[in-house]
Design a protein around this motif. Structure first.
Motif, PDB file in Angstrom:
ATOM      1  N   ILE A   1       0.841  -1.200   0.000  1.00 57.00           N
ATOM      2  CA  ILE A   1       0.000   0.000   0.000  1.00 57.00           C
ATOM      3  C   ILE A   1       0.876   1.249   0.000  1.00 57.00           C
ATOM      4  N   GLY A   2       1.952   1.223   0.771  1.00 55.12           N
ATOM      5  CA  GLY A   2       2.851   2.378   0.829  1.00 55.12           C
ATOM      6  C   GLY A   2       3.487   2.680  -0.511  1.00 55.12           C
ATOM      7  N   THR A   3       3.946   1.645  -1.198  1.00 52.47           N
ATOM      8  CA  THR A   3       4.552   1.838  -2.515  1.00 52.47           C
ATOM      9  C   THR A   3       3.522   2.366  -3.505  1.00 52.47           C
ATOM     10  N   ALA A   4       2.347   1.778  -3.491  1.00 52.03           N
ATOM     11  CA  ALA A   4       1.277   2.232  -4.389  1.00 52.03           C
ATOM     12  C   ALA A   4       0.916   3.682  -4.096  1.00 52.03           C
ATOM     13  N   PHE A   5       0.859   4.037  -2.817  1.00 48.65           N
ATOM     14  CA  PHE A   5       0.544   5.413  -2.429  1.00 48.65           C
ATOM     15  C   PHE A   5       1.607   6.374  -2.965  1.00 48.65           C
TER      16      PHE A   5
ATOM     17  N   VAL B   1      -3.291   3.664  -4.721  1.00 56.47           N
ATOM     18  CA  VAL B   1      -3.768   2.486  -3.984  1.00 56.47           C
ATOM     19  C   VAL B   1      -4.924   1.837  -4.746  1.00 56.47           C
ATOM     20  N   MET B   2      -5.806   2.653  -5.287  1.00 60.31           N
ATOM     21  CA  MET B   2      -6.904   2.103  -6.086  1.00 60.31           C
ATOM     22  C   MET B   2      -6.352   1.284  -7.246  1.00 60.31           C
ATOM     23  N   SER B   3      -5.376   1.846  -7.941  1.00 58.63           N
ATOM     24  CA  SER B   3      -4.794   1.162  -9.095  1.00 58.63           C
ATOM     25  C   SER B   3      -4.127  -0.151  -8.698  1.00 58.63           C
TER      26      SER B   3
ATOM     27  N   VAL C   1      -9.000   0.368 -11.890  1.00 51.87           N
ATOM     28  CA  VAL C   1      -8.246   1.054 -12.940  1.00 51.87           C
ATOM     29  C   VAL C   1      -9.146   1.440 -14.103  1.00 51.87           C
ATOM     30  N   GLY C   2      -8.606   2.303 -14.956  1.00 47.24           N
ATOM     31  CA  GLY C   2      -9.243   2.571 -16.236  1.00 47.24           C
ATOM     32  C   GLY C   2     -10.012   3.866 -16.325  1.00 47.24           C
ATOM     33  N   PHE C   3     -10.609   4.031 -17.503  1.00 44.99           N
ATOM     34  CA  PHE C   3     -11.306   5.251 -17.891  1.00 44.99           C
ATOM     35  C   PHE C   3     -12.471   5.591 -16.958  1.00 44.99           C
ATOM     36  N   VAL C   4     -13.295   4.611 -16.646  1.00 42.46           N
ATOM     37  CA  VAL C   4     -14.460   4.863 -15.783  1.00 42.46           C
ATOM     38  C   VAL C   4     -13.997   5.280 -14.387  1.00 42.46           C
TER      39      VAL C   4
ATOM     40  N   VAL D   1      -1.241   7.765 -15.701  1.00 42.29           N
ATOM     41  CA  VAL D   1       0.171   7.579 -15.329  1.00 42.29           C
ATOM     42  C   VAL D   1       0.314   6.450 -14.300  1.00 42.29           C
ATOM     43  N   VAL D   2      -0.473   6.479 -13.245  1.00 43.99           N
ATOM     44  CA  VAL D   2      -0.293   5.471 -12.193  1.00 43.99           C
ATOM     45  C   VAL D   2      -0.719   4.081 -12.670  1.00 43.99           C
ATOM     46  N   ASP D   3      -1.735   4.002 -13.508  1.00 42.58           N
ATOM     47  CA  ASP D   3      -2.134   2.700 -14.052  1.00 42.58           C
ATOM     48  C   ASP D   3      -1.008   2.106 -14.914  1.00 42.58           C
ATOM     49  N   ARG D   4      -0.337   2.949 -15.681  1.00 44.46           N
ATOM     50  CA  ARG D   4       0.783   2.465 -16.516  1.00 44.46           C
ATOM     51  C   ARG D   4       1.952   2.029 -15.655  1.00 44.46           C
ATOM     52  N   TRP D   5       2.228   2.773 -14.606  1.00 44.73           N
ATOM     53  CA  TRP D   5       3.359   2.451 -13.735  1.00 44.73           C
ATOM     54  C   TRP D   5       3.146   1.149 -12.960  1.00 44.73           C
TER      55      TRP D   5
END
Length: 165
Positions: free
Chosen positions: A22-26, A98-100, A105-108, A159-163
């Motif tokens: 979670i920390g890394t994702a944050f 964190v969501m990603s 993820v995604g457009f919606v 950006v975060v979804d790609r990462w």
């Protein structure tokens, strides 16, 4: 026993655990949020060049009130302005990270995340008694705010979804 047509229990449930903490994702989300703020700021400057709309100093005055500081003119609050503008974007971006990481993820999601960004702004501004609820604003200002927050949300999410994926 009859089979439920809406739920197929023969398929495994997706792994709800992320490969990132979670920390890394944050932190990835915070970095993406800074990129999102940059894109939002750029879009605001382009829009202001066409509309003549002045800069808003509400973020700086919001942080001023939240920190219990006395009121100062806009020109004396540029540091607070930038701290709130970029800091809030980074922190809210952390949530998107964190969501990603957990598959949201995604457009919606980016569309919905636009609302999260607006709600964060409005909650802090109205708690600090600096802003007014958006439904009291002129319609064109509501549209402009939603567009710019959308630029932030979609950039941050992309950006975060790609990462992370």
């Amino acid at each position: 026993m009859s089979k439920n047509p809406y739920y197929d229990n023969t398929k495994p449930t997706p792994n709800l655990l992320s490969k990132h903490s979670i920390g890394t994702a944050f932190l990835y989300g915070c970095a993406a949020g800074l990129i999102g703020v940059g894109a939002m700021t750029f879009s605001q400057k382009i829009e202001q060049a066409f509309t003549g709309r002045p800069n808003s100093y509400v973020p700086g005055h919001t942080l001023e009130k939240l920190l219990g500081m006395p009121y100062r003119p806009d020109s004396e609050r540029l540091g607070l302005q930038h701290a709130m503008h970029w800091g809030q974007g980074a922190l809210v971006g952390g949530l998107r990270g964190v969501m990603s990481a957990y598959g949201i993820v995604g457009f919606v999601v980016d569309f919905l995340f636009t609302g999260v960004r607006i709600l964060t702004d409005q909650s802090l501004e109205n708690y600090a008694q600096v802003g007014a609820p958006p439904w009291t604003w002129p319609f064109n200002e509501q549209v402009i705010d939603v567009i710019h927050k959308g630029v932030y949300a979609f950039t941050t999410g992309y950006v975060v979804d790609r990462w992370l994926h």
